[in-house]
Structure formats: C-alpha cells, structure tokens
Design a protein around this motif. Structure first.
Motif, PDB file in Angstrom:
ATOM      1  N   ALA A   1       0.831  -1.201   0.000  1.00 46.29           N
ATOM      2  CA  ALA A   1       0.000   0.000   0.000  1.00 46.29           C
ATOM      3  C   ALA A   1       0.866   1.252   0.000  1.00 46.29           C
ATOM      4  O   ALA A   1       2.016   1.241   0.464  1.00 46.29           O
ATOM      5  N   ASP A   2       0.328   2.346  -0.589  1.00 47.31           N
ATOM      6  CA  ASP A   2       1.050   3.620  -0.595  1.00 47.31           C
ATOM      7  C   ASP A   2       1.219   4.148   0.830  1.00 47.31           C
ATOM      8  O   ASP A   2       0.401   3.873   1.722  1.00 47.31           O
ATOM      9  N   VAL A   3       2.298   4.954   0.995  1.00 42.58           N
ATOM     10  CA  VAL A   3       2.581   5.564   2.293  1.00 42.58           C
ATOM     11  C   VAL A   3       1.654   6.758   2.486  1.00 42.58           C
ATOM     12  O   VAL A   3       1.553   7.614   1.605  1.00 42.58           O
ATOM     13  N   PRO A   4       0.944   6.865   3.615  1.00 41.92           N
ATOM     14  CA  PRO A   4       0.070   8.022   3.865  1.00 41.92           C
ATOM     15  C   PRO A   4       0.873   9.317   3.938  1.00 41.92           C
ATOM     16  O   PRO A   4       2.029   9.328   4.396  1.00 41.92           O
ATOM     17  N   THR A   5       0.282  10.425   3.488  1.00 41.53           N
ATOM     18  CA  THR A   5       0.948  11.728   3.547  1.00 41.53           C
ATOM     19  C   THR A   5      -0.019  12.773   4.076  1.00 41.53           C
ATOM     20  O   THR A   5      -1.234  12.571   4.092  1.00 41.53           O
ATOM     21  N   THR A   6       0.545  13.909   4.502  1.00 39.00           N
ATOM     22  CA  THR A   6      -0.235  15.097   4.859  1.00 39.00           C
ATOM     23  C   THR A   6       0.386  16.293   4.159  1.00 39.00           C
ATOM     24  O   THR A   6       1.613  16.367   4.002  1.00 39.00           O
ATOM     25  N   THR A   7      -0.454  17.209   3.698  1.00 37.07           N
ATOM     26  CA  THR A   7       0.028  18.402   2.999  1.00 37.07           C
ATOM     27  C   THR A   7      -0.524  19.637   3.686  1.00 37.07           C
ATOM     28  O   THR A   7      -1.717  19.696   4.009  1.00 37.07           O
ATOM     29  N   THR A   8       0.373  20.622   3.909  1.00 44.39           N
ATOM     30  CA  THR A   8      -0.009  21.886   4.556  1.00 44.39           C
ATOM     31  C   THR A   8       0.399  23.040   3.651  1.00 44.39           C
ATOM     32  O   THR A   8       1.527  23.059   3.137  1.00 44.39           O
ATOM     33  N   ALA A   9      -0.508  23.993   3.422  1.00 50.02           N
ATOM     34  CA  ALA A   9      -0.209  25.165   2.594  1.00 50.02           C
ATOM     35  C   ALA A   9       0.080  26.368   3.476  1.00 50.02           C
ATOM     36  O   ALA A   9      -0.547  26.568   4.520  1.00 50.02           O
ATOM     37  N   THR A  10       1.068  27.156   3.043  1.00 44.34           N
ATOM     38  CA  THR A  10       1.412  28.412   3.722  1.00 44.34           C
ATOM     39  C   THR A  10       1.337  29.534   2.707  1.00 44.34           C
ATOM     40  O   THR A  10       2.002  29.480   1.659  1.00 44.34           O
ATOM     41  N   VAL A  11       0.521  30.586   2.994  1.00 42.94           N
ATOM     42  CA  VAL A  11       0.323  31.695   2.068  1.00 42.94           C
ATOM     43  C   VAL A  11       0.340  32.995   2.858  1.00 42.94           C
ATOM     44  O   VAL A  11       0.086  33.005   4.069  1.00 42.94           O
ATOM     45  N   PRO A  12       0.646  34.132   2.211  1.00 45.10           N
ATOM     46  CA  PRO A  12       0.570  35.418   2.907  1.00 45.10           C
ATOM     47  C   PRO A  12      -0.886  35.767   3.184  1.00 45.10           C
ATOM     48  O   PRO A  12      -1.770  35.415   2.407  1.00 45.10           O
ATOM     49  N   PRO A  13      -1.194  36.456   4.277  1.00 45.36           N
ATOM     50  CA  PRO A  13      -2.591  36.792   4.585  1.00 45.36           C
ATOM     51  C   PRO A  13      -3.181  37.810   3.624  1.00 45.36           C
ATOM     52  O   PRO A  13      -4.396  37.875   3.459  1.00 45.36           O
ATOM     53  N   SER A  14      -2.336  38.616   2.953  1.00 47.50           N
ATOM     54  CA  SER A  14      -2.848  39.639   2.041  1.00 47.50           C
ATOM     55  C   SER A  14      -1.893  39.800   0.876  1.00 47.50           C
ATOM     56  O   SER A  14      -0.716  39.420   0.956  1.00 47.50           O
ATOM     57  N   ALA A  15      -2.400  40.389  -0.204  1.00 46.20           N
ATOM     58  CA  ALA A  15      -1.589  40.629  -1.395  1.00 46.20           C
ATOM     59  C   ALA A  15      -2.253  41.712  -2.222  1.00 46.20           C
ATOM     60  O   ALA A  15      -3.426  42.052  -2.016  1.00 46.20           O
TER      61      ALA A  15
END
Length: 691
Positions: free
Chosen positions: A284-298
C-alpha cells in the motif's frame, strides 16, 4: 366414382385404423417410450441420426431425425417416409410436421422426395405441405411409390437442455387422416460448451481497486462468474451482452496472488474455469499530509510566494496549487518535502488557496484552504473619448469613452467645452456611452472625465472636435404604383406588385408596403427593396376585389397610397382554355428613348384580361388591358445593358393565364440605338386552338 366392395372395405378399415391412431398416441405413451428406449439409446452419445418405424394398417412409416443430440444453433432435418404395398393404394394429400416451439423452421427447407416444396401453412410449432389429390400416390395399382417428406429446423437458445423433446406428424389422405404423436425419435439438446478466460490484471496494489475481467464463450447475458484469490472467492460479476463479467477487487495482502475466474454453468451451459493467473500485488502507498502556507494579504499585479509542506519528508511527487477550483500554473515538484510557486493575483477579493500532493508509492493528500485577501493598488487611468467628426443638429450622435485599465466602478461626465452633457454615465467593462443631439452649428470640443473609484485614479480625455451643421432638407414626396392583373383565378397564387418612387423618380429603399383587399389587410407589411414589393396572394372568393397598396414612408420620405385597382376573380375549371402569349420588343434602343413593348394573347376563342410587362423581376408600369387580344406599353429604359423583358397574361373567366418567352433589349448609353431587327416576338409559330 364407384369402388368395389373389397376396396370399400379396405378404405373403411384404413379410416377406422387412423381414427384409432389418435387414441393409441394418447393411451400408449408408456409402451411406446419403452420401445423407443432401445432404439435411441445408442444414438444420443454420438450425436448421430436416429430413426423409428411403425405400421398402421397396411402403411409403413419411417421417421428420421438427422441429429438427436444437437447443440444450440445446429440445423437438424426431420423426415417421414410413407410406404404401402397393400391394395387399395392411398393418395397422400397433406403432411403436417409438428416440432417443439424452440425449434425454428428453416425457410425453403421443406422437400418432397428430395425436391424443394413450398409450405402450405406454418405456425410456431408446425410446418405443413399440401399436394394435389393425385400427386403423391402410395401402394399398388395406382403407380404408387414411397414418398419422403423433409423439414429442417434450427435449434434455438431457449430449448431445454438434457430433456427429451418430442415431435409429431399428422397427415391426411384418400383413406382418412392420421395423427402420430410421440412416435419419436426424440431430440435432446446438449448444453453449451463454454470457455472462460481471465484478462491480465496489471497494477494491483493493497488498498486500491483493480478490475478483474473474465470473458465466457457459450454463456448468456446475466449468468454469474465467480472470481477467486487462491481458494477464497473474492466476488462475482454477471455476463454482459458481450459475454464479459467484471469485479472490482481490492487486495488486502501484498505478494503474488493466484487469481482465477470460474463459470459454474447453468441449465443451458456447462461450467468452465480460466487458467490460474499469478498477480503481483504491491504494498500500500505511504500516507501523507500536505499543509499550505500563504501570505494573509496581497496586491493585484504583485507576485507573492505560495508554499506547500508534505510529510513525511521523503515523499516524492508534485503539488498542484489551486485558487478555488482553478489551477495556479502547472504542478510543482516536491523537493525535501517542500514545493513553492510565485503567483500574481489578477483580481481583488478573498482567494481560497489549496495545495494537492500526488506521488507514486504515496497516498495523495490535500491541504485545508488558506485565505488570501487581495486588494487593488491605486492605478493611474487613461480616458479616451470617441465622437463623430461631423454631425447634424437635431440628429443623435453617439459619444463614447473608454477607461484603461478597466476600473471596477466610477462614472464618466461628457462635456461640450465647459458645459456638461447630461449627467454622469456609469462605467461598465471600462466603457461609457451617451447619445447626444447637438442644438447649434459650429465646432464642438468634446471631453470625457472619469470620476475615479476605489483603487483607480480620475482622468480626463483630450478633446475631440465635432463639426456640427444643419441637416439638408430633401424632398419628402413619394409615388406608389400598383401593378396587379385585371383577372385572377381563385385558389391559384397571383402576384401583386407595387413600385415606390420619390417625386423625382428615384427608387425607394426602405419602409414597407401593406396590400389591402377592400378594407382588409392582405398578410403583413412587406419591406421595400430597390423600390419594388411583391406579394404572392391566393384569392379565396370569386368576384371583384378592390386592391390597394399603402407605403409606410421612412424618416426622410412621406408615405403614399396607390390608386385602387380592381381584380376580377373567377373560379378555375377543367374546361378553361389554354392561351399563348407572344412578346415583340425592339432589339435595342438608346437610354432614355421611348420604345414600344407589344404583346399578343391568343386562344381558341376571344380573349380578355390584362398583360403585365416585366423588366427582369420588376413590373413595368401597371397591367395593360387587352384590346382585340393585344396590349402595348411605351417605356423608356434609364439604364444601359441587356434588359430581359417578359409579358404575363392574367387569364380570365374560362381562360388560363400564360407567359411569353424572354426577349432581350440592349440599351446603350448613346442617343443612337444600335441597328437590328425588332420582330423577335412575332406571332409565327404560336399553337393553334380548336373550337
């Protein structure tokens, strides 16, 4: 015909015997079956033909089935042979072969003594041939001989398998009739032979669904197929119309698995199994987690970095950043557990950003949305005004302004010098327009001032000069001329024409003409094109019809009404006489000079009615009344070139309408007409008409 006592007694005995046959067929089934067991036992296994023979009175019957153990789709032939040596002989009139309804008669297969014979009748369970009263004799003294009757059938899919199916034969003859039921040989349809094949199973992996597909030949739609992983049944599927069954298999254990498909068989088909296939199932594939980081404004137009973190850090693959449902660029490779993209937002507002990871050997994962508040910076704007270079007082002129870059809101104020023209106009999609009628002549300097909006600065366009003059007054008078036949037929399409000219004789283009019959409108108004209007109209009632035409007018021309013309409508009749119309025109003329167009209409008797002359599809003036069968019109052509002239006779009570051949008049721009003859439309060659 009188028969001897001996023949009469034999015939009575024969009829009595055949009457008893029906009773014996019902009462002696058990004894008959026992007798047939010996005959049929040897033939079923080898799928060979089989026969049974019996006697009834002095007639011997031999019934043969070409294949008593057929398969679905096979064609079998059933024959019955009639033999008789005793006196008197017998004439066979008709033979009816009865068969199970799951067998289908093969068209054209019926034969008598080897020769093809058409069926007299046919049903779901029988086929019958019939001869003349003396066609098929059997027995002595009447030149009789044995007769064999054959019928072929195709074995259907709905035949029961492994069950003895009975058949029968009925016949009628000069000595009576016979019905022989359950005489045999019986027919036992074999089960279908099947094969089962398992398709290759690529890419199997623990926790992922993979399709197992088996193809069974000889099965039927809806039959079940079982799939096995070693001795364990993992699921089942049903055969579709193509003989394929599938099952979605999710292996729970890695390693090499032994996969097989098994068709258990049905009452119509034998079972079969596929070969065992070795299938490698990956971990079976290895489980992963993904986290996004973005600026609060632009700010729109300014690039910012969007980052994704994938755990575990050994994960390899790509991350697709998204703004809502829209991809941001292409997927970005993951390096040391991180992926990053530089992005410039094009619109203000709140943008939900997500990052979706996809890899090989790793379970896909996606981040929760991260919100970026995007605003627009204050942008300099440029406003441009567009106005016509010239305009007339009292006529609306369109003023437009465009603002760049396109703002989200704001208004534009148009000005004539320092004077505002109307009120502010909202900017939509970067543009604003205003229809304005100037009230004074002279040069007018038009500008457009943009008010500005959130994120956009105000701006004013350079001036645009508009030269305004008073409109030129043109003549407004028009003349409408109505061209209709003096006679018409009810129920027949009749063309009504109108031409519209200015007072100066120029063809009008625009507006509409409404034709009327008395005070009632004929259809809807028709647009005027190049000064001409045509209405194909069918009069429904006989009598005098007062036709008029009213031109609507246009902005620069007044409307006008044509002089009312009367059309006498008569009913067509089979006795209406034919007519012929001949046209004579000059070969040529100078533009502006007057020429005479001459038409003659002849029939088997006197003619009246009107003639309409045409230049191409344009009527020349109004319809002309016939005088002694002749109509003429003087006409001056105003344009040079070839003019195709025709004359159309309206018909009248008791007379049919007719049209002339096309005659060409060459018009030159000089004052001198070209040479040539004029008699191109002479009456020579017109048909004669009887009284």
């Amino acid at each position: 015909m009188t028969k001897t006592t001996t023949w009469h007694e034999e015939r009575e005995m024969g009829m009595s015997s055949r009457t008893k046959r029906r009773l014996v067929a019902a009462a002696g089934v058990a004894a008959l079956s026992a007798g047939l067991t010996v005959v049929l036992g040897a033939g079923t296994a080898g799928a060979a033909s089989d026969s049974v023979t019996w006697n009834d009175g002095s007639t011997k019957f031999t019934r043969t089935v070409s294949n008593t153990t057929p398969n679905e789709g096979d064609v079998i032939t059933v024959s019955t042979k009639f033999e008789r040596t005793a006196i008197p002989g017998e004439y066979i009139y008709a033979v009816k072969d009865l068969h199970p309804t799951c067998l289908t008669y093969v068209d054209g297969s019926a034969k008598v003594n080897g020769s093809v014979r058409g069926l007299e009748s046919q049903g779901a369970d029988f086929a019958r041939v019939q001869g003349s009263s003396v066609e098929w004799p059997v027995g002595a003294l009447i030149n009789g001989k044995p007769h064999t009757f054959e019928f072929s059938y195709r074995v259907g899919a709905d035949c029961a398998r492994g069950v003895a199916l009975t058949s029968a034969m009925h016949y009628s003859g000069s000595l009576g009739s016979g019905e022989y039921n359950n005489k045999g040989p019986s027919i036992t349809v074999a089960k279908n032979t099947t094969t089962t094949a398992l398709a290759a199973v690529p890419g199997a992996q623990v926790g992922k669904s993979v399709t197992l597909s088996a193809t069974v030949t000889g099965g039927a739609e809806g039959n079940p197929v079982d799939f096995y992983d070693g001795p364990a049944k993992v699921g089942s599927g049903q055969l579709n119309a193509s003989g394929v069954a599938t099952f979605a298999w999710s292996p729970s254990t890695a390693g090499v698995r032994s996969v097989q498909a098994k068709f258990a068989g049905t009452p119509f088909a034998n079972g079969s199994e596929s070969g065992v296939q070795s299938v490698s199932v990956a971990e079976a594939d290895v489980p992963t987690t993904t986290t996004a980081t973005v600026p609060p404004s632009a700010l729109t137009g300014t690039a910012v970095n969007l980052t994704a973190k994938v755990e575990p850090g050994i994960a390899s693959g790509t991350v697709q950043f998204k703004d809502g449902d829209t991809n941001i660029g292409a997927p970005v490779p993951v390096t040391a557990g991180t992926a990053q993209v530089s992005h410039t937002f094009a619109s203000a507002g709140t943008h939900p950003i997500t990052a979706a990871f996809t890899g090989v050997g790793f379970v896909s994962s996606a981040s929760e949305p991260q919100l970026v508040s995007v605003t627009d910076p204050d942008l300099k704007t440029t406003t441009t005004v567009t106005a016509p270079s010239a305009a007339q007082t009292g006529a609306a002129a369109t003023l437009s302004a465009s603002v760049s870059p396109k703002p989200t809101g704001g208004t534009v104020q148009f000005k004539d010098g320092a004077t505002a023209i109307g009120g502010p106009i909202a900017v939509v999609d970067g543009a604003a327009t205003l229809d304005h009628a100037f009230t004074s002549v002279g040069s007018h300097r038009i500008t457009a001032t943009y008010s500005g909006a959130a994120g956009f600065e105000p701006s004013t366009s350079p001036p645009q000069s508009v030269s305004v003059t008073d409109p030129v007054v043109s003549p407004r008078g028009t003349v409408t001329l109505l061209s209709v036949p003096g006679e018409a037929k009810s129920g027949v399409v009749t063309d009504l024409w109108a031409t519209v000219r200015t007072s100066a004789g120029v063809a009008v283009d625009g507006g509409t003409v409404q034709f009327r019959d008395g005070g009632a409108d004929l259809g809807a108004p028709i647009a005027v094109t190049d000064g001409v209007v045509r209405l194909p109209h069918t009069f429904s009632g006989v009598g005098a019809h007062a036709i008029s035409a009213v031109f609507s007018g246009v902005s620069s021309l007044d409307g006008s009404t044509a002089v009312t013309r009367m059309v006498n409508v008569t009913a067509p009749a089979p006795t209406d006489a034919d007519t012929a119309t001949a046209l004579t025109v000059p070969a040529g003329a100078a533009s502006g000079s007057t020429v005479r167009l001459w038409a003659s209409v002849v029939s088997s008797g006197p003619v009246d009615g009107t003639v309409q002359f045409f230049d191409g599809d344009t009527p020349i003036g109004e319809a002309v009344e016939l005088v002694d069968g002749v109509a003429t019109r003087d006409h001056a052509f105003t344009t040079s070139g070839a003019h195709r002239i025709t004359a159309v006779y309206s018909g009248a009570a008791g007379l049919k309408g007719s049209s002339s051949d096309v005659r060409v008049v060459e018009i030159t721009s000089t004052e001198t007409a070209p040479g040539g003859t004029t008699g191109t439309g002479s009456l020579a060659g017109l048909p004669s008409f009887g009284s």
